[in-house]
Design a protein around this motif. Sequence first.
Motif, PDB file in Angstrom:
ATOM      1  N   CYS A 553       0.673  -1.361  -0.004  1.00  0.00           N
ATOM      2  CA  CYS A 553       0.256  -0.190   0.256  1.00  0.00           C
ATOM      3  C   CYS A 553       0.889   1.053  -0.251  1.00  0.00           C
ATOM      4  CB  CYS A 553      -0.721   0.290   1.301  1.00  0.00           C
ATOM      5  SG  CYS A 553      -2.232  -1.684   1.249  1.00  0.00           S
ATOM      6  N   SER A 554       0.753   2.369  -0.471  1.00  0.00           N
ATOM      7  CA  SER A 554       1.523   3.600  -0.939  1.00  0.00           C
ATOM      8  C   SER A 554       0.578   4.797   0.070  1.00  0.00           C
ATOM      9  CB  SER A 554       0.008   4.494  -1.601  1.00  0.00           C
ATOM     10  OG  SER A 554       0.011   3.862  -3.026  1.00  0.00           O
ATOM     11  N   ASP A 555       1.801   5.406   0.817  1.00  0.00           N
ATOM     12  CA  ASP A 555       1.702   5.780   1.922  1.00  0.00           C
ATOM     13  C   ASP A 555       0.485   6.838   2.240  1.00  0.00           C
ATOM     14  OD1 ASP A 555       4.338   5.601   2.953  1.00  0.00           O
ATOM     15  OD2 ASP A 555       5.724   6.872   1.917  1.00  0.00           O
ATOM     16  N   GLY A 556       0.075   6.965   2.808  1.00  0.00           N
ATOM     17  CA  GLY A 556      -1.670   7.474   3.744  1.00  0.00           C
ATOM     18  C   GLY A 556      -2.532   6.356   3.156  1.00  0.00           C
ATOM     19  N   GLU A 557      -2.679   5.543   2.931  1.00  0.00           N
ATOM     20  CA  GLU A 557      -3.308   3.916   2.579  1.00  0.00           C
ATOM     21  C   GLU A 557      -2.595   2.760   3.778  1.00  0.00           C
ATOM     22  OE1 GLU A 557      -2.866   3.440  -0.906  1.00  0.00           O
ATOM     23  OE2 GLU A 557      -4.445   5.105  -1.360  1.00  0.00           O
ATOM     24  N   ASN A 573      -6.616  12.776   9.397  1.00  0.00           N
ATOM     25  CA  ASN A 573      -5.979  13.256  11.070  1.00  0.00           C
ATOM     26  C   ASN A 573      -5.442  11.970  11.318  1.00  0.00           C
ATOM     27  OD1 ASN A 573      -7.772  11.440  10.945  1.00  0.00           O
ATOM     28  ND2 ASN A 573      -8.573  12.122  13.574  1.00  0.00           N
ATOM     29  N   SER A 574      -5.030  10.799   9.786  1.00  0.00           N
ATOM     30  CA  SER A 574      -4.300  10.015  11.028  1.00  0.00           C
ATOM     31  C   SER A 574      -3.545   9.807   8.850  1.00  0.00           C
ATOM     32  CB  SER A 574      -5.698   8.913  10.437  1.00  0.00           C
ATOM     33  OG  SER A 574      -6.195   9.219  11.420  1.00  0.00           O
ATOM     34  N   TRP A 575      -2.114   8.399   9.218  1.00  0.00           N
ATOM     35  CA  TRP A 575      -1.342   8.201   8.371  1.00  0.00           C
ATOM     36  C   TRP A 575      -1.132   6.979   8.912  1.00  0.00           C
ATOM     37  CZ3 TRP A 575      -0.064  10.700   4.898  1.00  0.00           C
ATOM     38  CH2 TRP A 575       1.190  10.657   3.281  1.00  0.00           C
ATOM     39  N   SER A 576      -0.796   5.816   7.904  1.00  0.00           N
ATOM     40  CA  SER A 576      -0.488   4.604   8.074  1.00  0.00           C
ATOM     41  C   SER A 576       0.697   4.735   8.767  1.00  0.00           C
ATOM     42  CB  SER A 576      -0.414   3.561   6.263  1.00  0.00           C
ATOM     43  OG  SER A 576       0.803   4.734   5.805  1.00  0.00           O
ATOM     44  N   ASN A 577       0.628   3.076   9.114  1.00  0.00           N
ATOM     45  CA  ASN A 577       2.282   3.658  10.034  1.00  0.00           C
ATOM     46  C   ASN A 577       3.204   2.037   9.079  1.00  0.00           C
ATOM     47  OD1 ASN A 577       1.084   0.537   9.439  1.00  0.00           O
ATOM     48  ND2 ASN A 577       1.332  -0.223  11.092  1.00  0.00           N
ATOM     49  N   GLY A 578       4.235   2.058   9.486  1.00  0.00           N
ATOM     50  CA  GLY A 578       5.738   0.904   8.562  1.00  0.00           C
ATOM     51  C   GLY A 578       4.989   0.275   7.705  1.00  0.00           C
ATOM     52  N   ASN A 579       3.801  -0.602   8.431  1.00  0.00           N
ATOM     53  CA  ASN A 579       3.881  -1.927   7.736  1.00  0.00           C
ATOM     54  C   ASN A 579       2.060  -2.275   7.112  1.00  0.00           C
ATOM     55  OD1 ASN A 579       5.929  -2.867   8.760  1.00  0.00           O
ATOM     56  ND2 ASN A 579       4.357  -3.891  10.409  1.00  0.00           N
ATOM     57  N   HIS A 580       1.760  -0.349   6.625  1.00  0.00           N
ATOM     58  CA  HIS A 580       0.353   0.039   6.155  1.00  0.00           C
ATOM     59  C   HIS A 580      -0.568  -1.532   6.465  1.00  0.00           C
ATOM     60  CE1 HIS A 580       2.915   2.318   3.628  1.00  0.00           C
ATOM     61  NE2 HIS A 580       3.732   1.365   3.164  1.00  0.00           N
ATOM     62  N   THR A 581      -0.908  -1.518   7.942  1.00  0.00           N
ATOM     63  CA  THR A 581      -1.415  -2.148   8.135  1.00  0.00           C
ATOM     64  C   THR A 581      -3.264  -1.970   9.569  1.00  0.00           C
ATOM     65  OG1 THR A 581      -0.265  -2.628  10.461  1.00  0.00           O
ATOM     66  CG2 THR A 581      -0.437  -4.055   8.456  1.00  0.00           C
ATOM     67  N   PHE A 582      -2.359  -0.446   9.442  1.00  0.00           N
ATOM     68  CA  PHE A 582      -3.356   0.286  10.476  1.00  0.00           C
ATOM     69  C   PHE A 582      -3.047   1.796  10.372  1.00  0.00           C
ATOM     70  CE2 PHE A 582      -0.185  -0.541  13.332  1.00  0.00           C
ATOM     71  CZ  PHE A 582       0.404   0.835  14.203  1.00  0.00           C
ATOM     72  N   CYS A 583      -3.809   2.806  10.631  1.00  0.00           N
ATOM     73  CA  CYS A 583      -3.556   4.343  10.417  1.00  0.00           C
ATOM     74  C   CYS A 583      -3.700   4.579  12.144  1.00  0.00           C
ATOM     75  CB  CYS A 583      -4.909   5.223  10.144  1.00  0.00           C
ATOM     76  SG  CYS A 583      -5.055   4.405   8.484  1.00  0.00           S
ATOM     77  N   PHE A 584      -2.603   6.017  12.236  1.00  0.00           N
ATOM     78  CA  PHE A 584      -2.526   6.196  13.865  1.00  0.00           C
ATOM     79  C   PHE A 584      -1.888   7.616  13.489  1.00  0.00           C
ATOM     80  CE2 PHE A 584       1.691   6.373  11.850  1.00  0.00           C
ATOM     81  CZ  PHE A 584       2.714   7.485  11.769  1.00  0.00           C
ATOM     82  N   ILE A 741       1.751  17.760   5.125  1.00  0.00           N
ATOM     83  CA  ILE A 741       2.734  16.857   5.365  1.00  0.00           C
ATOM     84  C   ILE A 741       2.535  15.360   6.526  1.00  0.00           C
ATOM     85  CG2 ILE A 741       5.055  17.403   6.906  1.00  0.00           C
ATOM     86  CD1 ILE A 741       4.153  20.498   7.183  1.00  0.00           C
ATOM     87  N   ASP A 742       3.383  14.038   5.686  1.00  0.00           N
ATOM     88  CA  ASP A 742       2.999  13.404   6.729  1.00  0.00           C
ATOM     89  C   ASP A 742       3.042  13.506   7.781  1.00  0.00           C
ATOM     90  OD1 ASP A 742       3.264  12.970   3.906  1.00  0.00           O
ATOM     91  OD2 ASP A 742       5.096  11.942   3.348  1.00  0.00           O
ATOM     92  N   GLU A 743       2.417  12.557   8.398  1.00  0.00           N
ATOM     93  CA  GLU A 743       2.689  12.281   9.951  1.00  0.00           C
ATOM     94  C   GLU A 743       1.880  13.653  11.074  1.00  0.00           C
ATOM     95  OE1 GLU A 743       6.129   9.485  10.731  1.00  0.00           O
ATOM     96  OE2 GLU A 743       5.497   8.699   9.123  1.00  0.00           O
TER      97      GLU A 743
END
Length: 825
Positions: A553-557, A573-584, A741-743
Amino acid sequence: MKLFLCYLLVLGSNYVISTYGPHQRAQMTGDILLGGLFPMHFGVASKDQDLAARPESTQCVRFNFRGFRWLQAMIFAIEEINNSSILLPNITLGYRIFDTCNTVSKALEATLSFVAQNKIDSLNLDEFCNCTDHIPSTIAVVGAAGSAVSTAVANLLGLFYIPQISYASSSRLLSNKNQYKSFMRTIPTDEYQATAMADIIEYFQWNWVIAVASDDDYGRPGIEKFEKEMEERDICIHLNELISQYFEDHEIRALADRIENSTAKVIVVFAGGPDIEPLIKEMVRRNITDRTWLASEAWASSSLIAKPEYLDVVGGTIGFALRAGLIPGFREFLQQVQPKKDSHNEFVREFWEETFNCYLEDSPRLQESENGSTSFRPLCTGEEDITSVETPYLDYTHLRISYNAYVAVYSIAQALQDIFTCTPGRGLFANNSCADIRKIEAWQVLKQLRHLNYTNSIGEKMQFDENADLVANYTIINWQRSTEDGSVMFKEVGYYNIHAKRGGKLSIDKTKILWNGYYSEVPFSNCSEDCEPGTRKGIIDSMPTCCFECTECSDGEFSNHRDASVCTKCPNNSWSNGNHTFCFLKEIEFLSWTEPFGIALAICAVVGVFLTAFVMGVFIRFRNTPIVKATNRELSYVLLFSLICCFSSSLIFIGEPQDWTCRLRQPAFGISFVLCISCILVKTNRVLLVFEAKIPTSLHRKWWGLNLQFLLVFLCTFVQVTICVVWLYNAPPSSYKNHDIDEIIFITCNEVAAKATLKHSTVSRKKSGSIGGSSSSTPSSSIRLKTNGNDCDTTSGRHRPRVSFGSGTVTLSLSFEESRRSSLI
């Protein structure tokens, strides 16, 4: 003459009945005659007819024990009805049952005998003589088994409106009542079975399968419906093959090669036992044991395939079996069969010889054995114990097809009972009349069957639907090896309810299933491995949709489940984690009071306020001293006050931006800064005048008095206030959360609209100035003109350095102020 004609007709009638059709049959006379078509053999011997002599009838081969049990179910039902005092009293049902040999040609040969007798009856012999000894016409036919055979029979019987009730033909084509007018059945149509198979494949999450169908009217329509169901579920069929029991060996080997080389591990088969048997034998020879078979009802419990020696290949098969029924007393009836007792059933003799692998004394095959045309077998007496030998004939634990044949006979009997008990004026025929049970015709029975609605002896409701199909459900079975004797055991693992709501039709207990005969883990049959969470399916060129590659998945997905088709975009208001398994949640950033830069700015502002306030206090304390008076005391107060405001306004830039702070901080700083600069401007020009004028005149005092200085400060400040008011009215700034801006969510004041508005105004003023000329001058140009006007000799070298210095100072100060305004805007 009439008597002679009557004699010839009766003689011809008896001759046709006794000789026309297959020689081997089961026959019993009665008041009303039922026909039967059952596969006593699995096929016919392949023999090329060169037509050098009269063609001989093909010989049937391989005795079918299950088919013989189905036949016995029909005879048992007829004997029960004849012995009943409630159903059809004083009326005896007879039967004429023939062997179809599982082929169309043999079935049509038998069907012609039914039709021929009905045509003889249509001659109405009673007009010529009292013919009381002729055999009655066949008013209904039970059979046949295979869909291809029933299709051919239905075309012929439909011409004469003879009702046909099949116990095992499930082809959906037979539901076409425009083509098959008199066909009915007690088995569900393949329309439901194909859907049920697709539901099972979807249930176990397979998407890559092989489809094999018999090349007849059963397999082709069934697999066609199955393909449509698979397309609706986005499941792919890797191989789609046709098969027949008459395929050559090289064709079977080629098919086995394609299956062996395929990556699909699940094989869906729409075929009968005889058609699939050659392929199973080839798979056993090659020892291909890593395939899972999904069987249609035609071979789900076939004795040809369900053999212990085949179980390593077909073990773990998931099959659709018909609902098992209960036939009280049928077990004892099967065990009482003997050649001497059942002389009316010519199939008993062959059954006995095949069961005990022997020949009866008067068997025609004994003579063939003596001539060497058949293998040698010992003689048997016909009184052997039938229970001492295990055959599919005595497998009465799950009566499915046998029960369907039993129900078919009772359905015909119930229709006759409705005709027998019909009240004149309430019948189904013209003018609500009733049919005569003693002169009943086939078309009248067909009419009554279409309106059949009754409850049988065990409380089941029997009714044919609009397609003349009997409503039924499927039992799902799993082929397992018996721990007692190693035989094949059909274990019920679930059911399929045809009339339940979508999603609730299929019920399977996965804990009862043994895959490939031994394993409890569901086999894998997908074109590609499942995509892990954090990835999605990616299309592979020139490959089916079931074959894909896993793309991160792309960043932010993100994707939080396996085998995701698309990645879901995170909220703003969220961003994907490093593994793209959830959003924080993103961190919120702004100039905080606790940050080093915020602390440093606050300290500088506070120090600036205190230092300026201290200086202002000193000025107030020594306000009457010559030094304070010489610095233009009143302007100095205003200047120091503006500096305090400038330092204080910088504190508004610290902390989370709010709408009110965004609208306050720029005007507050701008007005304070303009007030400060205007004071410096006035003070600077006053010093300039002092240096240029030798003796202050009254004119200088008049124009450069205190009031005029305050007026100039007020005017400059008023201009800035006006600009700020217009800005706040037209495009008031507000707090803005920047999600680009990411994150991080960066909270700022949105002043873009304000900048665009003011820039547009500036451009408009510049255009108007370039067209009509400048009608106003900047403050520096005014002062410069004023100072140049007060200079007597502009070319004098004596004054040029001072004028240049003073004018340059004024010009630079105004440029700085304008630049600052632009930055503020």
